[in-house]
Design an enzyme around this catalytic site. Sequence first.
Site, PDB file in Angstrom:
ATOM      1  N   ASP A   8       9.292  -5.933  10.626  1.00  0.00           N
ATOM      2  CA  ASP A   8       7.919  -5.402  10.679  1.00  0.00           C
ATOM      3  C   ASP A   8       7.937  -4.111  11.491  1.00  0.00           C
ATOM      4  O   ASP A   8       8.892  -3.832  12.228  1.00  0.00           O
ATOM      5  CB  ASP A   8       7.012  -6.443  11.369  1.00  0.00           C
ATOM      6  CG  ASP A   8       5.553  -6.305  10.981  1.00  0.00           C
ATOM      7  OD1 ASP A   8       5.048  -7.170  10.240  1.00  0.00           O
ATOM      8  OD2 ASP A   8       4.897  -5.340  11.439  1.00  0.00           O
TER       9      ASP A   8
ATOM     10  N   LYS B  97      -0.860  -2.303  -6.133  1.00  0.00           N
ATOM     11  CA  LYS B  97      -0.611  -3.715  -6.467  1.00  0.00           C
ATOM     12  C   LYS B  97      -0.400  -3.909  -7.963  1.00  0.00           C
ATOM     13  O   LYS B  97       0.237  -4.880  -8.387  1.00  0.00           O
ATOM     14  CB  LYS B  97      -1.751  -4.583  -5.939  1.00  0.00           C
ATOM     15  CG  LYS B  97      -1.821  -4.631  -4.409  1.00  0.00           C
ATOM     16  CD  LYS B  97      -0.530  -5.129  -3.781  1.00  0.00           C
ATOM     17  CE  LYS B  97      -0.672  -5.432  -2.294  1.00  0.00           C
ATOM     18  NZ  LYS B  97       0.588  -5.880  -1.688  1.00  0.00           N
TER      19      LYS B  97
ATOM     20  N   ASP C 124      10.294   0.304   9.412  1.00  0.00           N
ATOM     21  CA  ASP C 124       9.217   0.852   8.582  1.00  0.00           C
ATOM     22  C   ASP C 124       9.781   0.908   7.169  1.00  0.00           C
ATOM     23  O   ASP C 124      10.725   1.672   6.903  1.00  0.00           O
ATOM     24  CB  ASP C 124       8.860   2.254   9.094  1.00  0.00           C
ATOM     25  CG  ASP C 124       7.719   2.880   8.294  1.00  0.00           C
ATOM     26  OD1 ASP C 124       7.472   2.440   7.150  1.00  0.00           O
ATOM     27  OD2 ASP C 124       7.087   3.813   8.814  1.00  0.00           O
TER      28      ASP C 124
ATOM     29  N   TYR D  76      -5.096   0.839  -3.238  1.00  0.00           N
ATOM     30  CA  TYR D  76      -4.531  -0.515  -3.132  1.00  0.00           C
ATOM     31  C   TYR D  76      -4.367  -1.148  -4.519  1.00  0.00           C
ATOM     32  O   TYR D  76      -3.326  -1.739  -4.830  1.00  0.00           O
ATOM     33  CB  TYR D  76      -5.463  -1.352  -2.251  1.00  0.00           C
ATOM     34  CG  TYR D  76      -4.970  -2.742  -1.901  1.00  0.00           C
ATOM     35  CD1 TYR D  76      -3.923  -2.920  -1.005  1.00  0.00           C
ATOM     36  CD2 TYR D  76      -5.591  -3.873  -2.431  1.00  0.00           C
ATOM     37  CE1 TYR D  76      -3.494  -4.197  -0.660  1.00  0.00           C
ATOM     38  CE2 TYR D  76      -5.173  -5.156  -2.083  1.00  0.00           C
ATOM     39  CZ  TYR D  76      -4.123  -5.311  -1.194  1.00  0.00           C
ATOM     40  OH  TYR D  76      -3.701  -6.582  -0.852  1.00  0.00           O
TER      41      TYR D  76
ATOM     42  N   ASN E 115       6.642  -8.128   1.186  1.00  0.00           N
ATOM     43  CA  ASN E 115       5.304  -8.567   1.591  1.00  0.00           C
ATOM     44  C   ASN E 115       4.536  -7.498   2.363  1.00  0.00           C
ATOM     45  O   ASN E 115       3.303  -7.533   2.384  1.00  0.00           O
ATOM     46  CB  ASN E 115       5.455  -9.839   2.451  1.00  0.00           C
ATOM     47  CG  ASN E 115       4.178 -10.219   3.159  1.00  0.00           C
ATOM     48  OD1 ASN E 115       3.278 -10.794   2.560  1.00  0.00           O
ATOM     49  ND2 ASN E 115       4.067  -9.893   4.450  1.00  0.00           N
TER      50      ASN E 115
HETATM   51  N1  LIG Z   1      -4.760 -11.683   3.048  1.00  0.00           N
HETATM   52  C1  LIG Z   1      -5.180 -11.537   1.812  1.00  0.00           C
HETATM   53  O1  LIG Z   1      -6.311 -11.940   1.434  1.00  0.00           O
HETATM   54  C2  LIG Z   1      -4.300 -10.891   0.767  1.00  0.00           C
HETATM   55  C3  LIG Z   1      -4.717 -10.939  -0.570  1.00  0.00           C
HETATM   56  C4  LIG Z   1      -3.918 -10.362  -1.540  1.00  0.00           C
HETATM   57  C5  LIG Z   1      -2.722  -9.771  -1.206  1.00  0.00           C
HETATM   58  N2  LIG Z   1      -2.350  -9.722   0.098  1.00  0.00           N
HETATM   59  C6  LIG Z   1      -1.057  -9.056   0.390  1.00  0.00           C
HETATM   60  O2  LIG Z   1      -0.234  -9.928   1.129  1.00  0.00           O
HETATM   61  C7  LIG Z   1       0.586  -9.184   2.039  1.00  0.00           C
HETATM   62  C8  LIG Z   1       0.386  -9.694   3.457  1.00  0.00           C
HETATM   63  O3  LIG Z   1      -0.998  -9.620   3.761  1.00  0.00           O
HETATM   64  P1  LIG Z   1      -1.605 -10.137   5.157  1.00  0.00           P
HETATM   65  O4  LIG Z   1      -3.037 -10.446   4.908  1.00  0.00           O
HETATM   66  O5  LIG Z   1      -0.717 -11.147   5.772  1.00  0.00           O
HETATM   67  O6  LIG Z   1      -1.552  -8.748   5.966  1.00  0.00           O
HETATM   68  P2  LIG Z   1      -1.362  -8.454   7.535  1.00  0.00           P
HETATM   69  O7  LIG Z   1      -1.976  -7.125   7.765  1.00  0.00           O
HETATM   70  O8  LIG Z   1      -1.826  -9.608   8.364  1.00  0.00           O
HETATM   71  O9  LIG Z   1       0.232  -8.348   7.669  1.00  0.00           O
HETATM   72  C9  LIG Z   1       0.926  -7.284   7.070  1.00  0.00           C
HETATM   73  C10 LIG Z   1       2.105  -6.931   7.965  1.00  0.00           C
HETATM   74  O10 LIG Z   1       2.768  -5.796   7.333  1.00  0.00           O
HETATM   75  C11 LIG Z   1       3.182  -4.941   8.367  1.00  0.00           C
HETATM   76  N3  LIG Z   1       3.380  -3.576   7.869  1.00  0.00           N
HETATM   77  C12 LIG Z   1       2.424  -2.668   7.513  1.00  0.00           C
HETATM   78  N4  LIG Z   1       3.002  -1.504   7.187  1.00  0.00           N
HETATM   79  C13 LIG Z   1       4.345  -1.676   7.312  1.00  0.00           C
HETATM   80  C14 LIG Z   1       5.469  -0.834   7.119  1.00  0.00           C
HETATM   81  N5  LIG Z   1       5.325   0.459   6.759  1.00  0.00           N
HETATM   82  N6  LIG Z   1       6.704  -1.350   7.332  1.00  0.00           N
HETATM   83  C15 LIG Z   1       6.865  -2.633   7.736  1.00  0.00           C
HETATM   84  N7  LIG Z   1       5.830  -3.472   7.956  1.00  0.00           N
HETATM   85  C16 LIG Z   1       4.595  -2.992   7.744  1.00  0.00           C
HETATM   86  C17 LIG Z   1       2.082  -5.004   9.416  1.00  0.00           C
HETATM   87  O11 LIG Z   1       2.535  -4.553  10.695  1.00  0.00           O
HETATM   88  C18 LIG Z   1       1.697  -6.477   9.374  1.00  0.00           C
HETATM   89  O12 LIG Z   1       2.406  -7.240  10.334  1.00  0.00           O
HETATM   90  C19 LIG Z   1       0.192  -7.720   1.826  1.00  0.00           C
HETATM   91  O13 LIG Z   1       1.061  -7.108   0.908  1.00  0.00           O
HETATM   92  C20 LIG Z   1      -1.203  -7.821   1.258  1.00  0.00           C
HETATM   93  O14 LIG Z   1      -1.547  -6.691   0.487  1.00  0.00           O
HETATM   94  C21 LIG Z   1      -3.092 -10.261   1.090  1.00  0.00           C
END
Ligand SMILES: NC(=O)c1ccc[n+]([C@@H]2O[C@H](COP(=O)([O-])OP(=O)(O)OC[C@H]3O[C@@H](n4cnc5c(N)ncnc54)[C@H](O)[C@@H]3O)[C@@H](O)[C@H]2O)c1
Length: 249
Positions: free
Chosen positions: A38, A159, A64, A155, A91
Site C-alpha cells: 500500500d 473500472k 505506489d 472511476y 485491489n
Molecule cells: N467499498 C466499496 O463499496 C467498493 C465498491 C466497488 C469497488 N470497490 C473497489 O475495491 C477496492 C478497494 O476498495 P476499498 O473500499 O477497500 O477502498 P479503501 O480506500 O478503503 O482502500 C484502498 C487502499 O488502496 C490504497 N491505494 C490508493 N492508491 C494507491 C496507490 N497508488 N498505490 C498503492 N495503494 C494505493 C489506499 O492507500 C487504501 O489503503 C478499490 O479498487 C475500489 O475501487 C470498492
Amino acid sequence: MDLGLNGRVAIVTGSARGIGAETARMLAKEGAAVVITDLDLDAARETASGIEQAGGKAIAVQCDVRKEDQVRTMVGAGKEAFGSIDVLVNNAGLVKDRTILKMDEADWDLVLDVTLKGAFHTCRAALPFMHEKGWGRIINISSRALFGNPGQANYSTAKAGIIGLTRALSLEQARKGVTVNAIAPGYIETEYIKSLPNYDTILANVMAKNAVTFPGETSDIAGAVAFMASEHARYITGTTLFVTGGRYG
Ligand SMILES: NC(=O)c1ccc[n+]([C@@H]2O[C@H](COP(=O)([O-])OP(=O)(O)OC[C@H]3O[C@@H](n4cnc5c(N)ncnc54)[C@H](O)[C@@H]3O)[C@@H](O)[C@H]2O)c1
C-alpha cells in the site's frame, strides 16, 4: 471446502485497509503467505502484524502501484520472502468524484493511473514468476460503477477498462496456466465509509437500490477472491463476477 491455497504466495495491492486488508486476511487464513502492499506503510504493517498474530504469514511493503520501479521492488520482496508469486489481486483504487466539466485532468489521470497503469505494472512484474511454476491467478477488482455512475466518469472508465485488461490477459495467459478474472463489487461497507459524516445518507441510498436487504461487507469480496484464487476456479478465466447484492445498474 479446501481451497488449496496452502503454501501459495499472494500479493494484494491496496491491502492496508478495507477490502484489500480483509482479502489478505482471508487468503492468509486459507494458508497463503501474503504481501500487504500500500501507499500507507504504517497501516500495511498493522495489517500484516494482525495476520502474523493470527498465525499467518505476511510482509508489509510500501509501494505506489503507479510507479514501475516500486512495483518491481515490491514483487521482488514477495518472491525473496516467500519463494514464489502465485496470486495477484489488483485491489488498489480510489475515487475523485466530480461531474465532467468540473473534473480536472489530474483527477482523471490519478484514478485511471492507479487502476489501469497500476495493474499493467503489477501484472508485468508478477507474471514471469507465475510462468516459472506454470500456475497463477490474477484477480482484478472492478466495480458495479463500470455501468456508469454520475460524477464518476474517471472511476467508471477505469473500472470498465480493467475488464478489457482482464479479457485480453485471460486469452494471453491461459496456456501458461494463469487465469485472469475480475470481481465487480457493489456497495461494500468499510471502516472508512462508516466514518464518513454522511454515512447514513449513503447507506439509505444504497439500500433503496440493492435487491437484497443488507449492505455488502468486505468478507463478501474476500470470499469471492479466495474462490477465484483456488483450485476450484481452474476452469474459470476472463469472467467478471458481480458481488453486488443483486444491483446491476
Ligand atoms: N467499498 C466499496 O463499496 C467498493 C465498491 C466497488 C469497488 N470497490 C473497489 O475495491 C477496492 C478497494 O476498495 P476499498 O473500499 O477497500 O477502498 P479503501 O480506500 O478503503 O482502500 C484502498 C487502499 O488502496 C490504497 N491505494 C490508493 N492508491 C494507491 C496507490 N497508488 N498505490 C498503492 N495503494 C494505493 C489506499 O492507500 C487504501 O489503503 C478499490 O479498487 C475500489 O475501487 C470498492
